[in-house]
Design a protein around this motif. Structure first.
Motif, PDB file in Angstrom:
ATOM      1  N   VAL A 152     -19.606  10.891 -30.544  1.00 55.81           N
ATOM      2  CA  VAL A 152     -19.625  10.842 -32.000  1.00 55.81           C
ATOM      3  C   VAL A 152     -18.319  10.222 -32.483  1.00 55.81           C
ATOM      4  CG1 VAL A 152     -19.697  12.235 -34.115  1.00 55.81           C
ATOM      5  CG2 VAL A 152     -21.121  12.853 -32.150  1.00 55.81           C
ATOM      6  N   ASP A 153     -18.449   9.250 -33.399  1.00 56.97           N
ATOM      7  CA  ASP A 153     -17.293   8.567 -34.010  1.00 56.97           C
ATOM      8  C   ASP A 153     -16.382   7.899 -32.980  1.00 56.97           C
ATOM      9  OD1 ASP A 153     -17.646   8.531 -36.730  1.00 56.97           O
ATOM     10  OD2 ASP A 153     -16.811  10.520 -37.030  1.00 56.97           O
ATOM     11  N   ARG A 154     -16.959   7.406 -31.908  1.00 55.53           N
ATOM     12  CA  ARG A 154     -16.197   6.674 -30.889  1.00 55.53           C
ATOM     13  C   ARG A 154     -16.946   5.381 -30.590  1.00 55.53           C
ATOM     14  NH1 ARG A 154     -12.269  10.019 -28.758  1.00 55.53           N
ATOM     15  NH2 ARG A 154     -12.107   8.796 -26.871  1.00 55.53           N
ATOM     16  N   TRP A 155     -16.225   4.279 -30.596  1.00 56.64           N
ATOM     17  CA  TRP A 155     -16.831   2.970 -30.356  1.00 56.64           C
ATOM     18  C   TRP A 155     -17.333   2.876 -28.920  1.00 56.64           C
ATOM     19  CZ3 TRP A 155     -17.929   0.855 -34.710  1.00 56.64           C
ATOM     20  CH2 TRP A 155     -17.065   0.945 -35.805  1.00 56.64           C
ATOM     21  N   HIS A 156     -18.525   2.345 -28.772  1.00 52.17           N
ATOM     22  CA  HIS A 156     -19.112   2.151 -27.447  1.00 52.17           C
ATOM     23  C   HIS A 156     -20.232   1.107 -27.567  1.00 52.17           C
ATOM     24  CE1 HIS A 156     -21.682   5.199 -29.369  1.00 52.17           C
ATOM     25  NE2 HIS A 156     -22.672   4.733 -28.602  1.00 52.17           N
ATOM     26  N   PHE A 157     -20.729   0.650 -26.432  1.00 54.13           N
ATOM     27  CA  PHE A 157     -21.907  -0.210 -26.442  1.00 54.13           C
ATOM     28  C   PHE A 157     -22.755   0.109 -25.228  1.00 54.13           C
ATOM     29  CE2 PHE A 157     -18.970  -2.723 -23.883  1.00 54.13           C
ATOM     30  CZ  PHE A 157     -19.790  -3.223 -22.867  1.00 54.13           C
ATOM     31  N   GLY A 158     -23.994  -0.323 -25.278  1.00 59.14           N
ATOM     32  CA  GLY A 158     -24.901  -0.123 -24.163  1.00 59.14           C
ATOM     33  C   GLY A 158     -25.473  -1.451 -23.720  1.00 59.14           C
ATOM     34  N   ALA A 159     -25.845  -1.536 -22.460  1.00 64.39           N
ATOM     35  CA  ALA A 159     -26.468  -2.742 -21.911  1.00 64.39           C
ATOM     36  C   ALA A 159     -27.458  -2.333 -20.837  1.00 64.39           C
ATOM     37  CB  ALA A 159     -25.405  -3.676 -21.331  1.00 64.39           C
ATOM     38  N   THR A 160     -28.558  -3.077 -20.758  1.00 62.41           N
ATOM     39  CA  THR A 160     -29.528  -2.786 -19.713  1.00 62.41           C
ATOM     40  C   THR A 160     -28.984  -3.253 -18.368  1.00 62.41           C
ATOM     41  OG1 THR A 160     -30.683  -4.887 -20.053  1.00 62.41           O
ATOM     42  CG2 THR A 160     -31.480  -2.986 -21.302  1.00 62.41           C
ATOM     43  N   VAL A 161     -29.420  -2.593 -17.321  1.00 59.75           N
ATOM     44  CA  VAL A 161     -29.024  -2.936 -15.956  1.00 59.75           C
ATOM     45  C   VAL A 161     -30.317  -3.245 -15.202  1.00 59.75           C
ATOM     46  CG1 VAL A 161     -27.980  -2.079 -13.824  1.00 59.75           C
ATOM     47  CG2 VAL A 161     -27.035  -1.393 -16.042  1.00 59.75           C
ATOM     48  N   GLY A 162     -30.378  -4.407 -14.552  1.00 59.64           N
ATOM     49  CA  GLY A 162     -31.548  -4.747 -13.753  1.00 59.64           C
ATOM     50  C   GLY A 162     -32.619  -5.484 -14.531  1.00 59.64           C
ATOM     51  N   ASP A 163     -33.784  -5.598 -13.897  1.00 59.04           N
ATOM     52  CA  ASP A 163     -34.882  -6.405 -14.431  1.00 59.04           C
ATOM     53  C   ASP A 163     -35.957  -5.602 -15.153  1.00 59.04           C
ATOM     54  OD1 ASP A 163     -33.668  -8.658 -13.334  1.00 59.04           O
ATOM     55  OD2 ASP A 163     -34.728  -8.411 -11.419  1.00 59.04           O
ATOM     56  N   VAL A 164     -35.741  -4.310 -15.322  1.00 61.58           N
ATOM     57  CA  VAL A 164     -36.732  -3.451 -15.966  1.00 61.58           C
ATOM     58  C   VAL A 164     -36.267  -3.148 -17.390  1.00 61.58           C
ATOM     59  CG1 VAL A 164     -37.830  -1.165 -15.857  1.00 61.58           C
ATOM     60  CG2 VAL A 164     -37.342  -2.423 -13.750  1.00 61.58           C
ATOM     61  N   PRO A 165     -37.161  -3.254 -18.383  1.00 62.24           N
ATOM     62  CA  PRO A 165     -36.764  -2.850 -19.741  1.00 62.24           C
ATOM     63  C   PRO A 165     -36.329  -1.383 -19.742  1.00 62.24           C
ATOM     64  CG  PRO A 165     -38.912  -3.932 -19.771  1.00 62.24           C
ATOM     65  CD  PRO A 165     -38.554  -3.701 -18.327  1.00 62.24           C
ATOM     66  N   VAL A 166     -35.416  -1.057 -20.635  1.00 64.14           N
ATOM     67  CA  VAL A 166     -34.984   0.335 -20.809  1.00 64.14           C
ATOM     68  C   VAL A 166     -35.768   0.909 -21.971  1.00 64.14           C
ATOM     69  CG1 VAL A 166     -33.058   1.831 -21.476  1.00 64.14           C
ATOM     70  CG2 VAL A 166     -32.684  -0.047 -19.860  1.00 64.14           C
ATOM     71  N   LYS A 167     -36.349   2.076 -21.739  1.00 66.13           N
ATOM     72  CA  LYS A 167     -37.069   2.771 -22.795  1.00 66.13           C
ATOM     73  C   LYS A 167     -36.402   4.125 -22.977  1.00 66.13           C
ATOM     74  CE  LYS A 167     -41.373   2.003 -23.463  1.00 66.13           C
ATOM     75  NZ  LYS A 167     -42.838   1.950 -23.486  1.00 66.13           N
ATOM     76  N   LEU A 168     -36.007   4.412 -24.224  1.00 66.53           N
ATOM     77  CA  LEU A 168     -35.287   5.646 -24.552  1.00 66.53           C
ATOM     78  C   LEU A 168     -36.031   6.444 -25.617  1.00 66.53           C
ATOM     79  CD1 LEU A 168     -31.792   4.007 -25.184  1.00 66.53           C
ATOM     80  CD2 LEU A 168     -32.466   5.227 -23.116  1.00 66.53           C
ATOM     81  N   LEU A 169     -36.062   7.743 -25.448  1.00 63.36           N
ATOM     82  CA  LEU A 169     -36.445   8.640 -26.525  1.00 63.36           C
ATOM     83  C   LEU A 169     -35.131   9.063 -27.168  1.00 63.36           C
ATOM     84  CD1 LEU A 169     -38.237  10.578 -28.160  1.00 63.36           C
ATOM     85  CD2 LEU A 169     -37.962  12.230 -26.296  1.00 63.36           C
ATOM     86  N   VAL A 170     -34.929   8.683 -28.429  1.00 62.24           N
ATOM     87  CA  VAL A 170     -33.664   8.946 -29.123  1.00 62.24           C
ATOM     88  C   VAL A 170     -33.905   9.971 -30.231  1.00 62.24           C
ATOM     89  CG1 VAL A 170     -31.834   7.925 -30.554  1.00 62.24           C
ATOM     90  CG2 VAL A 170     -32.774   6.652 -28.602  1.00 62.24           C
ATOM     91  N   ILE A 171     -33.025  10.967 -30.289  1.00 61.53           N
ATOM     92  CA  ILE A 171     -33.121  12.013 -31.310  1.00 61.53           C
ATOM     93  C   ILE A 171     -31.807  12.068 -32.070  1.00 61.53           C
ATOM     94  CG2 ILE A 171     -33.480  14.470 -31.759  1.00 61.53           C
ATOM     95  CD1 ILE A 171     -35.027  14.485 -29.028  1.00 61.53           C
ATOM     96  N   ASP A 172     -31.909  11.859 -33.379  1.00 63.11           N
ATOM     97  CA  ASP A 172     -30.738  11.940 -34.266  1.00 63.11           C
ATOM     98  C   ASP A 172     -30.814  13.217 -35.081  1.00 63.11           C
ATOM     99  OD1 ASP A 172     -29.182   9.372 -34.067  1.00 63.11           O
ATOM    100  OD2 ASP A 172     -31.162   8.536 -34.486  1.00 63.11           O
ATOM    101  N   GLN A 173     -29.648  13.846 -35.296  1.00 60.51           N
ATOM    102  CA  GLN A 173     -29.522  14.989 -36.186  1.00 60.51           C
ATOM    103  C   GLN A 173     -28.427  14.643 -37.183  1.00 60.51           C
ATOM    104  OE1 GLN A 173     -28.881  17.882 -32.894  1.00 60.51           O
ATOM    105  NE2 GLN A 173     -30.353  19.101 -34.045  1.00 60.51           N
ATOM    106  N   SER A 174     -28.814  14.492 -38.444  1.00 66.84           N
ATOM    107  CA  SER A 174     -27.848  14.056 -39.454  1.00 66.84           C
ATOM    108  C   SER A 174     -28.280  14.566 -40.825  1.00 66.84           C
ATOM    109  CB  SER A 174     -27.770  12.529 -39.467  1.00 66.84           C
ATOM    110  OG  SER A 174     -29.027  11.978 -39.822  1.00 66.84           O
ATOM    111  N   PRO A 175     -27.372  14.467 -41.805  1.00 69.39           N
ATOM    112  CA  PRO A 175     -27.802  14.772 -43.168  1.00 69.39           C
ATOM    113  C   PRO A 175     -28.927  13.814 -43.553  1.00 69.39           C
ATOM    114  CG  PRO A 175     -25.413  14.698 -43.049  1.00 69.39           C
ATOM    115  CD  PRO A 175     -25.938  14.176 -41.739  1.00 69.39           C
TER     116      PRO A 175
END
Length: 144
Positions: free
Chosen positions: A108-131
């Motif tokens: 939280v509140d820290r700079w970062h990035f993500g990148a896929t690795v390999g030849d398979v698409p990345v599929k994520l279930l993402v859950i946000d909790q916010s106002p």
């Protein structure tokens, strides 16, 4: 007498069937814990904003070779890797590769990035909790 014996056998059979139905119900529910943590990926305590929260669950699909822009999340975000491999690089520390079946407790509140690795698409279930109604991802402004 014969009728009483038949009723007793039928009653016992019904109890036996009832017991196996209860056993089937109990064995039909299998709980496998995939994560338990008190800290984010950056090692900070997990905290939530006070007041009303909105919970949003989304499926993200990232193509092979994708690299997300550097960004941060002002509120807690979780991701479960459904498919592929995702490398997350923290701006001020190391990186980690998350694979299918792993759980990500984003920083939280820290700079970062993500990148896929390999030849398979990345599929994520993402859950946000916010106002309610706030942006959950802030891209880092371009630096001259």
């Amino acid at each position: 007498m014969m009728r009483a014996a038949l009723c007793a056998i039928a009653g016992a059979a019904a109890l036996s069937v009832g017991a196996s139905v209860a056993e089937e119900r109990a064995s039909a529910e299998i709980v496998t814990e995939i994560a338990r943590a008190t800290k984010t990926a950056a090692g900070r305590p997990i905290t939530l904003p006070q007041g009303p929260l909105e919970v949003v669950a989304s499926i993200y699909t990232l193509a092979p070779g994708a690299r997300l822009p550097e960004h941060k999340h002002p509120f807690q975000r979780y991701a479960y890797v459904l498919q592929g491999e995702l490398m997350v690089q923290q701006a001020d520390s190391g990186s980690r590769v998350y694979r299918a079946g792993e759980f990500v407790i984003e920083s939280v509140d820290r700079w970062h990035f993500g990148a896929t690795v390999g030849d398979v698409p990345v599929k994520l279930l993402v859950i946000d909790q916010s106002p309610p109604g706030v942006e959950t991802t802030v891209n880092r402004p371009s630096q001259p």
